[in-house]
Design an enzyme around this catalytic site. Structure first.
Site, mmCIF file in Angstrom:
data_model
loop_
_atom_site.group_PDB
_atom_site.id
_atom_site.type_symbol
_atom_site.label_atom_id
_atom_site.label_comp_id
_atom_site.label_asym_id
_atom_site.label_seq_id
_atom_site.Cartn_x
_atom_site.Cartn_y
_atom_site.Cartn_z
ATOM 1 N N GLU A 178 -8.168 6.421 9.883
ATOM 2 C CA GLU A 178 -8.623 7.251 10.999
ATOM 3 C C GLU A 178 -7.690 8.448 11.185
ATOM 4 O O GLU A 178 -8.141 9.571 11.419
ATOM 5 C CB GLU A 178 -8.681 6.425 12.293
ATOM 6 C CG GLU A 178 -9.760 5.368 12.306
ATOM 7 C CD GLU A 178 -9.359 4.026 11.694
ATOM 8 O OE1 GLU A 178 -10.079 3.047 11.950
ATOM 9 O OE2 GLU A 178 -8.345 3.949 10.963
ATOM 10 N N TYR A 186 -14.225 26.747 -1.308
ATOM 11 C CA TYR A 186 -14.157 25.283 -1.389
ATOM 12 C C TYR A 186 -13.117 24.781 -2.380
ATOM 13 O O TYR A 186 -12.625 23.662 -2.242
ATOM 14 C CB TYR A 186 -15.530 24.663 -1.653
ATOM 15 C CG TYR A 186 -16.309 25.257 -2.786
ATOM 16 C CD1 TYR A 186 -16.045 24.938 -4.104
ATOM 17 C CD2 TYR A 186 -17.351 26.150 -2.519
ATOM 18 C CE1 TYR A 186 -16.777 25.487 -5.142
ATOM 19 C CE2 TYR A 186 -18.089 26.710 -3.557
ATOM 20 C CZ TYR A 186 -17.796 26.369 -4.863
ATOM 21 O OH TYR A 186 -18.516 26.917 -5.895
ATOM 22 N N GLU A 231 0.838 -1.203 0.000
ATOM 23 C CA GLU A 231 0.000 0.000 0.000
ATOM 24 C C GLU A 231 0.873 1.253 0.000
ATOM 25 O O GLU A 231 0.557 2.240 -0.676
ATOM 26 C CB GLU A 231 -0.902 0.027 1.231
ATOM 27 C CG GLU A 231 -1.975 -1.021 1.244
ATOM 28 C CD GLU A 231 -2.826 -0.924 2.488
ATOM 29 O OE1 GLU A 231 -3.997 -0.509 2.360
ATOM 30 O OE2 GLU A 231 -2.324 -1.247 3.585
ATOM 31 N N LYS A 257 -11.893 4.141 1.243
ATOM 32 C CA LYS A 257 -10.735 3.377 0.783
ATOM 33 C C LYS A 257 -11.254 2.204 -0.046
ATOM 34 O O LYS A 257 -11.295 1.057 0.400
ATOM 35 C CB LYS A 257 -9.913 2.903 1.982
ATOM 36 C CG LYS A 257 -8.580 2.307 1.628
ATOM 37 C CD LYS A 257 -7.775 1.983 2.878
ATOM 38 C CE LYS A 257 -6.446 1.376 2.515
ATOM 39 N NZ LYS A 257 -5.645 1.060 3.718
#
Length: 119
Positions: free
Chosen positions: A73, A53, A21, A98
């Site tokens: 997290e 934004y 990863e 994810k």
């Protein structure tokens, strides 16, 4: 509290606990809901009195593409912290998707949702 939402921001990052990863990276998708009072901006039709934004999107993309972390997290917290640097933003809800998580069974998505506000 008014809300400005940004959904489906796609950014390549290198987050995760597995070596592949970190090496190969993967696409993360981020949804944001920013809580703020838009009345001053609306009254004066003034971008300077609200949250831009486009800038938030660029900043969040930089966080996702930036320093790798093990956990989504942690990534969500870093995104929330960045959003709260904008003075007019009083609270933020962050969803990190994810969709390429290393799971051995069929799945659609993995997400973490956090909500943070100014103290």
């Amino acid at each position: 509290m008014d809300r400005v939402a940004l959904r489906g921001l796609r950014v390549r990052g290198h987050h995760g606990v597995f070596e592949r990863e970190r090496e190969q990276g993967q696409t993360f998708v981020v949804d944001l809901v920013l809580g703020l009072d838009t009345r001053p901006a609306a009254a004066d039709d003034d971008l300077a009195k609200t949250v831009h934004y486009g800038i938030v999107a660029e900043e969040v993309a930089a966080v996702v593409a930036g320093e790798p972390v093990d956990l989504i997290e942690t990534l969500a917290q870093r995104i929330a912290d960045q959003c709260l640097t904008h003075e007019v933003v009083r609270e933020v809800e962050v969803v990190v998707h994810k969709p390429e998580a290393p799971i051995t069974v069929p799945f659609d998505d993995v997400t973490i949702t956090i909500k943070r506000s100014r103290a």
